[in-house]
Write a protein that holds these residues in place. Structure first.
Motif, PDB file in Angstrom:
ATOM      1  N   PHE A   4       0.872  -1.210  -0.091  1.00  0.00           N
ATOM      2  CA  PHE A   4      -0.033  -0.064  -0.022  1.00  0.00           C
ATOM      3  C   PHE A   4       0.945   1.250  -0.038  1.00  0.00           C
ATOM      4  O   PHE A   4       1.310   1.680   0.823  1.00  0.00           O
ATOM      5  CB  PHE A   4      -0.840   0.123   1.366  1.00  0.00           C
ATOM      6  CG  PHE A   4      -2.008   0.840   1.113  1.00  0.00           C
ATOM      7  CD1 PHE A   4      -2.461   1.611  -0.003  1.00  0.00           C
ATOM      8  CD2 PHE A   4      -2.511   1.285   2.511  1.00  0.00           C
ATOM      9  CE1 PHE A   4      -3.595   2.523   0.148  1.00  0.00           C
ATOM     10  CE2 PHE A   4      -3.764   2.333   2.430  1.00  0.00           C
ATOM     11  CZ  PHE A   4      -4.224   2.765   1.256  1.00  0.00           C
ATOM     12  N   GLY A   5       1.079   1.715  -1.319  1.00  0.00           N
ATOM     13  CA  GLY A   5       1.901   3.065  -1.043  1.00  0.00           C
ATOM     14  C   GLY A   5       1.015   4.415  -1.258  1.00  0.00           C
ATOM     15  O   GLY A   5      -0.131   4.225  -1.542  1.00  0.00           O
ATOM     16  N   GLY A   6       1.672   5.377  -0.944  1.00  0.00           N
ATOM     17  CA  GLY A   6       1.028   6.763  -1.071  1.00  0.00           C
ATOM     18  C   GLY A   6       2.158   7.749  -0.257  1.00  0.00           C
ATOM     19  O   GLY A   6       3.198   7.564   0.267  1.00  0.00           O
ATOM     20  N   THR A   7       1.806   8.947  -0.482  1.00  0.00           N
ATOM     21  CA  THR A   7       2.771  10.096   0.040  1.00  0.00           C
ATOM     22  C   THR A   7       2.282  10.114   1.778  1.00  0.00           C
ATOM     23  O   THR A   7       3.129  10.427   2.428  1.00  0.00           O
ATOM     24  CB  THR A   7       2.339  11.539  -0.510  1.00  0.00           C
ATOM     25  OG1 THR A   7       1.087  11.782  -0.660  1.00  0.00           O
ATOM     26  CG2 THR A   7       2.918  11.500  -1.965  1.00  0.00           C
ATOM     27  N   PHE A   8       1.174   9.793   1.798  1.00  0.00           N
ATOM     28  CA  PHE A   8       0.662   9.805   3.193  1.00  0.00           C
ATOM     29  C   PHE A   8       0.850  11.132   3.780  1.00  0.00           C
ATOM     30  O   PHE A   8       1.769  11.214   4.881  1.00  0.00           O
ATOM     31  CB  PHE A   8       1.256   8.620   4.099  1.00  0.00           C
ATOM     32  CG  PHE A   8       0.964   7.113   3.498  1.00  0.00           C
ATOM     33  CD1 PHE A   8      -0.270   6.986   3.401  1.00  0.00           C
ATOM     34  CD2 PHE A   8       1.722   6.429   3.072  1.00  0.00           C
ATOM     35  CE1 PHE A   8      -1.005   5.668   2.868  1.00  0.00           C
ATOM     36  CE2 PHE A   8       1.593   5.132   2.566  1.00  0.00           C
ATOM     37  CZ  PHE A   8       0.441   4.560   2.547  1.00  0.00           C
ATOM     38  N   PHE A  13      -7.798   8.225   8.719  1.00  0.00           N
ATOM     39  CA  PHE A  13      -8.483   6.962   8.685  1.00  0.00           C
ATOM     40  C   PHE A  13      -9.005   6.646   7.439  1.00  0.00           C
ATOM     41  O   PHE A  13      -9.309   5.326   7.363  1.00  0.00           O
ATOM     42  CB  PHE A  13      -9.636   7.354   9.536  1.00  0.00           C
ATOM     43  CG  PHE A  13      -9.372   7.643  11.209  1.00  0.00           C
ATOM     44  CD1 PHE A  13      -8.739   6.428  11.681  1.00  0.00           C
ATOM     45  CD2 PHE A  13      -9.693   8.525  11.545  1.00  0.00           C
ATOM     46  CE1 PHE A  13      -8.475   6.525  13.058  1.00  0.00           C
ATOM     47  CE2 PHE A  13      -9.734   8.502  13.337  1.00  0.00           C
ATOM     48  CZ  PHE A  13      -8.927   7.917  13.740  1.00  0.00           C
ATOM     49  N   GLY A  14      -8.852   7.346   6.228  1.00  0.00           N
ATOM     50  CA  GLY A  14      -9.537   6.697   5.011  1.00  0.00           C
ATOM     51  C   GLY A  14      -8.374   5.916   4.686  1.00  0.00           C
ATOM     52  O   GLY A  14      -8.747   4.530   3.986  1.00  0.00           O
ATOM     53  N   HIS A  15      -7.258   6.049   4.779  1.00  0.00           N
ATOM     54  CA  HIS A  15      -6.039   5.086   4.281  1.00  0.00           C
ATOM     55  C   HIS A  15      -6.283   3.862   5.128  1.00  0.00           C
ATOM     56  O   HIS A  15      -6.015   2.920   4.703  1.00  0.00           O
ATOM     57  CB  HIS A  15      -4.901   5.724   4.493  1.00  0.00           C
ATOM     58  CG  HIS A  15      -4.486   6.897   3.805  1.00  0.00           C
ATOM     59  ND1 HIS A  15      -4.032   8.210   4.276  1.00  0.00           N
ATOM     60  CD2 HIS A  15      -4.598   7.321   2.376  1.00  0.00           C
ATOM     61  CE1 HIS A  15      -3.613   8.971   3.226  1.00  0.00           C
ATOM     62  NE2 HIS A  15      -4.204   8.463   2.052  1.00  0.00           N
ATOM     63  N   ARG A  32       1.512  -3.838   3.844  1.00  0.00           N
ATOM     64  CA  ARG A  32       2.889  -2.986   3.992  1.00  0.00           C
ATOM     65  C   ARG A  32       2.801  -1.656   3.585  1.00  0.00           C
ATOM     66  O   ARG A  32       2.618  -1.714   2.372  1.00  0.00           O
ATOM     67  CB  ARG A  32       3.997  -3.745   3.173  1.00  0.00           C
ATOM     68  CG  ARG A  32       5.402  -3.368   3.371  1.00  0.00           C
ATOM     69  CD  ARG A  32       6.487  -4.167   2.980  1.00  0.00           C
ATOM     70  NE  ARG A  32       6.430  -5.346   3.833  1.00  0.00           N
ATOM     71  CZ  ARG A  32       7.806  -5.903   3.903  1.00  0.00           C
ATOM     72  NH1 ARG A  32       8.881  -5.305   3.744  1.00  0.00           N
ATOM     73  NH2 ARG A  32       7.878  -7.157   4.854  1.00  0.00           N
ATOM     74  N   PHE A  33       2.654  -0.791   4.381  1.00  0.00           N
ATOM     75  CA  PHE A  33       2.693   0.841   4.060  1.00  0.00           C
ATOM     76  C   PHE A  33       4.050   1.204   3.461  1.00  0.00           C
ATOM     77  O   PHE A  33       5.188   1.020   4.217  1.00  0.00           O
ATOM     78  CB  PHE A  33       2.413   1.422   5.242  1.00  0.00           C
ATOM     79  CG  PHE A  33       0.821   1.220   5.730  1.00  0.00           C
ATOM     80  CD1 PHE A  33      -0.032   2.108   5.572  1.00  0.00           C
ATOM     81  CD2 PHE A  33       0.524   0.084   6.361  1.00  0.00           C
ATOM     82  CE1 PHE A  33      -1.558   2.328   6.068  1.00  0.00           C
ATOM     83  CE2 PHE A  33      -0.898   0.035   6.886  1.00  0.00           C
ATOM     84  CZ  PHE A  33      -1.817   0.841   6.635  1.00  0.00           C
ATOM     85  N   MET A  34       4.091   1.790   2.354  1.00  0.00           N
ATOM     86  CA  MET A  34       5.023   2.140   1.548  1.00  0.00           C
ATOM     87  C   MET A  34       5.165   3.741   1.306  1.00  0.00           C
ATOM     88  O   MET A  34       4.562   4.118   0.262  1.00  0.00           O
ATOM     89  CB  MET A  34       5.084   1.456   0.224  1.00  0.00           C
ATOM     90  CG  MET A  34       6.611   1.343  -0.274  1.00  0.00           C
ATOM     91  SD  MET A  34       7.752   0.132   0.547  1.00  0.00           S
ATOM     92  CE  MET A  34       6.722  -1.437   0.080  1.00  0.00           C
ATOM     93  N   PRO A  35       5.401   4.263   2.153  1.00  0.00           N
ATOM     94  CA  PRO A  35       5.551   5.893   2.098  1.00  0.00           C
ATOM     95  C   PRO A  35       6.344   6.341   0.872  1.00  0.00           C
ATOM     96  O   PRO A  35       7.280   5.923   0.783  1.00  0.00           O
ATOM     97  CB  PRO A  35       6.127   6.505   3.446  1.00  0.00           C
ATOM     98  CG  PRO A  35       5.958   5.182   4.368  1.00  0.00           C
ATOM     99  CD  PRO A  35       6.188   4.286   3.760  1.00  0.00           C
ATOM    100  N   CYS A  36       5.764   7.169   0.011  1.00  0.00           N
ATOM    101  CA  CYS A  36       6.656   7.477  -1.260  1.00  0.00           C
ATOM    102  C   CYS A  36       7.574   8.507  -1.084  1.00  0.00           C
ATOM    103  O   CYS A  36       7.134   9.770  -0.260  1.00  0.00           O
ATOM    104  CB  CYS A  36       5.525   7.841  -2.379  1.00  0.00           C
ATOM    105  SG  CYS A  36       6.138   8.155  -4.017  1.00  0.00           S
ATOM    106  N   GLY A  37       8.848   8.341  -1.408  1.00  0.00           N
ATOM    107  CA  GLY A  37       9.947   9.258  -1.322  1.00  0.00           C
ATOM    108  C   GLY A  37       9.644  10.742  -2.397  1.00  0.00           C
ATOM    109  O   GLY A  37       9.629  11.533  -1.931  1.00  0.00           O
TER     110      GLY A  37
END
Length: 215
Positions: A4-8, A13-15, A32-37
């Protein structure tokens, strides 16, 4: 494994609800949360990498099955999904992988870097919300006809190659609106976990210099 990627920027709560529903309904061993660089399809994030990672860690702490992976934040250059999935596939050669994206992102899949290779590396799970319609024509319509499945078991029996559309609860929460709310001096309470709100309050990110602290 769900990816699960995203800038976050920030995570809310939606995410988290989407990830939790995927974890349970699709029987993933983890999401697996994958914060985008460095997102290639949008502007630079408002909060820096360290803060966004801190917010994701705070949001997911204590939830069984939620894992945070910072590899995109540590990698130079654009954060292409195909590169992340290639790295995960090297690390987990036999494990099914499923990239979780929204229907809005799926409708733009043909604009992604090396998008055809993604299904060689992982499944694609599309989080479907009311108001969006899955394509039935063009390249994506053909792709869905060829690769689409309604069987959750297909996501576990094969390592990659399927597209699965899953309805998720609609929570009308937007990271953009949260940033605007905080910039206006208002409180984001109940839009995100209190631990995330605390990181935002302490750091002052998203707040205009003349805006009072969150009360």
């Amino acid at each position: 494994m769900g990816v699960f990627g995203g800038t976050f920027d920030p995570i809310h709560f939606g995410h988290l609800r989407t990830a939790f529903e995927m974890l349970q309904a699709l029987r993933f061993d983890e999401v697996r949360f994958m914060p985008c660089g460095n997102p290639p399809h949008r502007g630079e994030p408002f909060a820096d990498a360290e803060l966004r990672l801190a917010m994701v860690l705070a949001a997911t702490e204590g939830q069984a099955g939620f894992v945070v992976d910072d590899r995109e934040l540590l990698r130079d250059g654009p954060s292409y999904s195909v590169d992340t999935l290639s790295a995960l596939r090297s690390e987990f050669p036999l494990r099914p992988l499923a990239l979780i994206i929204g229907m809005d992102a799926f409708l733009n899949l043909t604009k992604w870097h090396q998008w055809r290779e993604i299904l060689q590396l992982a499944h694609i799970v599309v989080a479907h919300r009311p108001g969006w319609r899955a394509p039935d024509m063009g390249p994506l319509g053909t792709l869905l006809a060829d690769r689409g499945t309604h069987r959750i078991g297909d996501l576990h029996q094969a390592r990659s190659g399927h597209i699965y559309i899953h309805d998720v609860t609609q929570l009308e929460i937007s990271s953009t609106e949260i940033r605007e709310l905080i910039a206006a001096g208002r409180d984001p309470r109940f839009l995100m976990p209190d631990a995330v709100r605390a990181v935002i309050e302490k750091s002052g990110c998203y707040r205009k210099p003349d805006t009072a602290e969150i009360q």
